[in-house]
Design a protein around this motif. Structure first.
Motif, PDB file in Angstrom:
ATOM      1  N   GLY A 265     -20.932  34.948 -14.734  1.00  0.00           N
ATOM      2  CA  GLY A 265     -22.176  35.089 -15.503  1.00  0.00           C
ATOM      3  C   GLY A 265     -22.276  34.172 -16.706  1.00  0.00           C
ATOM      4  O   GLY A 265     -23.367  33.994 -17.266  1.00  0.00           O
ATOM      5  N   TYR A 266     -21.148  33.590 -17.121  1.00  0.00           N
ATOM      6  CA  TYR A 266     -21.125  32.726 -18.301  1.00  0.00           C
ATOM      7  C   TYR A 266     -20.274  31.495 -18.014  1.00  0.00           C
ATOM      8  O   TYR A 266     -19.467  31.473 -17.074  1.00  0.00           O
ATOM      9  N   SER A 267     -20.453  30.478 -18.853  1.00  0.00           N
ATOM     10  CA  SER A 267     -19.609  29.282 -18.740  1.00  0.00           C
ATOM     11  C   SER A 267     -19.212  28.817 -20.130  1.00  0.00           C
ATOM     12  O   SER A 267     -19.953  29.005 -21.103  1.00  0.00           O
ATOM     13  N   LEU A 268     -18.036  28.213 -20.220  1.00  0.00           N
ATOM     14  CA  LEU A 268     -17.506  27.691 -21.487  1.00  0.00           C
ATOM     15  C   LEU A 268     -17.528  26.166 -21.458  1.00  0.00           C
ATOM     16  O   LEU A 268     -17.205  25.553 -20.430  1.00  0.00           O
ATOM     17  N   TRP A 269     -17.886  25.570 -22.618  1.00  0.00           N
ATOM     18  CA  TRP A 269     -18.016  24.118 -22.691  1.00  0.00           C
ATOM     19  C   TRP A 269     -17.402  23.587 -23.983  1.00  0.00           C
ATOM     20  O   TRP A 269     -17.582  24.173 -25.052  1.00  0.00           O
ATOM     21  N   PHE A 270     -16.665  22.465 -23.863  1.00  0.00           N
ATOM     22  CA  PHE A 270     -16.232  21.710 -25.033  1.00  0.00           C
ATOM     23  C   PHE A 270     -17.277  20.630 -25.301  1.00  0.00           C
ATOM     24  O   PHE A 270     -17.874  20.077 -24.358  1.00  0.00           O
ATOM     25  N   CYS A 271     -17.491  20.316 -26.575  1.00  0.00           N
ATOM     26  CA  CYS A 271     -18.349  19.172 -26.910  1.00  0.00           C
ATOM     27  C   CYS A 271     -17.656  18.328 -27.971  1.00  0.00           C
ATOM     28  O   CYS A 271     -16.955  18.847 -28.852  1.00  0.00           O
ATOM     29  N   ASP A 272     -17.825  17.028 -27.842  1.00  0.00           N
ATOM     30  CA  ASP A 272     -17.256  16.062 -28.792  1.00  0.00           C
ATOM     31  C   ASP A 272     -18.348  15.103 -29.228  1.00  0.00           C
ATOM     32  O   ASP A 272     -19.032  14.502 -28.379  1.00  0.00           O
ATOM     33  N   TYR A 273     -18.540  14.977 -30.544  1.00  0.00           N
ATOM     34  CA  TYR A 273     -19.578  14.094 -31.079  1.00  0.00           C
ATOM     35  C   TYR A 273     -19.285  12.643 -30.694  1.00  0.00           C
ATOM     36  O   TYR A 273     -18.152  12.178 -30.784  1.00  0.00           O
ATOM     37  N   LYS A 274     -20.313  11.938 -30.227  1.00  0.00           N
ATOM     38  CA  LYS A 274     -20.129  10.586 -29.698  1.00  0.00           C
ATOM     39  C   LYS A 274     -19.948   9.527 -30.795  1.00  0.00           C
ATOM     40  O   LYS A 274     -19.422   8.449 -30.524  1.00  0.00           O
ATOM     41  N   TYR A 275     -20.399   9.836 -32.006  1.00  0.00           N
ATOM     42  CA  TYR A 275     -20.458   8.791 -33.033  1.00  0.00           C
ATOM     43  C   TYR A 275     -19.637   9.175 -34.270  1.00  0.00           C
ATOM     44  O   TYR A 275     -20.105   9.066 -35.409  1.00  0.00           O
ATOM     45  N   ASN A 276     -18.405   9.610 -34.040  1.00  0.00           N
ATOM     46  CA  ASN A 276     -17.570  10.064 -35.155  1.00  0.00           C
ATOM     47  C   ASN A 276     -17.299   8.975 -36.179  1.00  0.00           C
ATOM     48  O   ASN A 276     -17.061   9.277 -37.354  1.00  0.00           O
ATOM     49  N   ASP A 277     -17.344   7.715 -35.766  1.00  0.00           N
ATOM     50  CA  ASP A 277     -17.092   6.637 -36.721  1.00  0.00           C
ATOM     51  C   ASP A 277     -18.162   6.568 -37.810  1.00  0.00           C
ATOM     52  O   ASP A 277     -17.948   5.961 -38.864  1.00  0.00           O
TER      53      ASP A 277
END
Length: 424
Positions: free
Chosen positions: A308-320
């Protein structure tokens, strides 16, 4: 002739001249029946200011436009006041603060506020730059006011009048308490001045904004998609039915029915029931103060429903680009604010990582359903700024990473945490 100010009654740029007139003992009258967009388009007005901007001051010697110039003129009509100080250095400092408040405060408030009111395109990087520049300016002003009641000398000058009017737009429209509380001396200064009799006579009772105006584009795209198909399919049938009942006003009937029409159900509401009750997890997370691993983390995995649910990681593309700490934290805060549309269907943790710039932004999100909801991807532009990867809960390393992000574990992946924000 009396000085006549062509502007609307609520124009903060007109307030500058009107307040200056109160201090200088000069009579300035607002042009009667002024209507923005009409009065300033007439040939008579365009003779005074060819580009139609307001305010314009009409004098016996000719017109004066640009609000700071008008305020300067009014302050100098009578020479027996202290609006320009008592020495050459006072005069220089007054002009200094007038320019500073116009170029560093007023301009950046406008760049932040105008797009949110639809007066120009909304561009997140431009907003972030405006807020960053505004905070830098308010920080400098705050430092000066830490040891000064007024900007120059010990009485109100034209610098105070113009600066306060420039701050007025921000305080009353977009700079909420949580924003201005970073600058306590600016707050004290602003509220002291707007409650002075000559200010209050023009401004009335001033109330601080209690919410930042939402981004217009965040809500608009969803409406045409849902309303257009029905507009084509239903008018003929409904018109016939309504014509029989109330032939004299079918349009009004139609409008009255359209207004309360309930929105279609979110597709996520149509999913099969889940054993995981999101609100129960959010309560457990909020109420667990000790033994977080044993209580909250264990409780999460006991509740978690991978169907019923899903887990996701996210990483910002423009950390510089994350070179300024508070700008980076504001960026994350803005993202969470714009994710409010998904509050019923999501839980999130966002970490700002590192003790030195550039800072890294990483997140963990729990969404209803097997994928990231389409309406979130469509309506929250921030989603495109991140790389998204689905958590493989069969991988113990990934599960441990989930645990650490939920509990704000430090160090995280070998680095300290600058900030951790929760969306619940």
């Amino acid at each position: 002739m009396a000085l006549i100010l062509h502007a609307g009654k609520s124009n903060k740029n007109a307030y500058k001249a009107l307040i200056a007139a109160e201090y200088a003992g000069v009579q300035v009258q607002l042009a009667p029946n002024f209507e923005m967009g009409v009065s300033n388009k007439t040939p008579e007005f365009l003779k005074m200011n060819p580009i139609g901007k307001v305010p314009v001051l009409e004098t016996s010697e000719g017109p004066v436009f640009e609000s700071n110039a008008i305020a300067r003129y009014v302050a100098r009509v009578k020479g027996d006041n202290t609006l320009y100080g008592s020495s050459s250095i006072d005069y220089g400092h007054i002009e200094q603060w007038i320019d500073f408040s116009s170029l560093e405060i007023d301009a950046n408030i406008g760049r932040w506020f105008a797009p949110r009111k639809g007066f120009g395109p909304y561009l997140p990087p431009a907003e972030e730059a405006a807020i960053s520049s505004l905070k830098r300016a308010l920080g400098a002003l705050n430092t000066h006011l830490a040891t000064n009641t007024y900007l120059v000398g010990h009485t109100v000058t034209l610098a105070d009048i113009i600066t306060t009017c420039n701050l007025y737009l921000g305080f009353t429209n977009i700079m909420i308490k949580s924003f201005t509380s970073e600058f306590p001396h600016v707050e004290r200064y602003f509220w002291t001045l707007v409650n002075q009799p000559n200010f209050r006579k023009i401004l009335g009772q001033v109330k601080q904004a209690d919410a930042v105006p939402p981004v217009p584009s965040a809500k608009k795209p969803a409406q045409p998609k849902e309303s257009k198909p029905k507009a084509k399919d239903e008018p003929k049938k409904e018109a016939k039915k309504e014509a029989k009942k109330e032939p004299e006003k079918p349009k009004e009937e139609e409008e009255e029915e359209e207004a309360p029409k309930p929105k279609p159900k979110n597709p996520l509401d149509l999913l099969p029931p889940s054993k995981m009750i999101l609100d129960e997890w959010k309560r457990l997370y909020s109420n667990t103060k000790t033994n977080f691993r044993e209580v909250a983390i264990k409780g999460f995995w006991d509740m978690y429903d991978p169907e019923g649910y899903s887990l996701w990681f996210c990483d910002y593309k423009y950390n510089d680009e994350n070179t300024v700490s508070f700008v980076t934290m504001n960026k994350v805060g803005g993202f969470l604010q714009r994710m409010d549309l998904a509050r019923k269907y999501a839980f999130g943790k966002m970490l700002v990582i590192g003790s030195q710039p550039p800072f890294k932004v990483k997140g963990l999100w729990l969404f209803r359903g097997p994928e990231i909801p389409k309406f979130v991807m469509d309506e929250c532009y921030d989603m495109e700024l991140y790389e998204w990867s689905k958590v493989d809960i069969s991988d113990e390393n990934q599960k441990e990473r989930v645990n650490q992000m939920i509990e704000d574990h430090e160090p995280f992946e070998g680095e300290s945490l600058l900030d951790a924000k929760c969306f619940k």
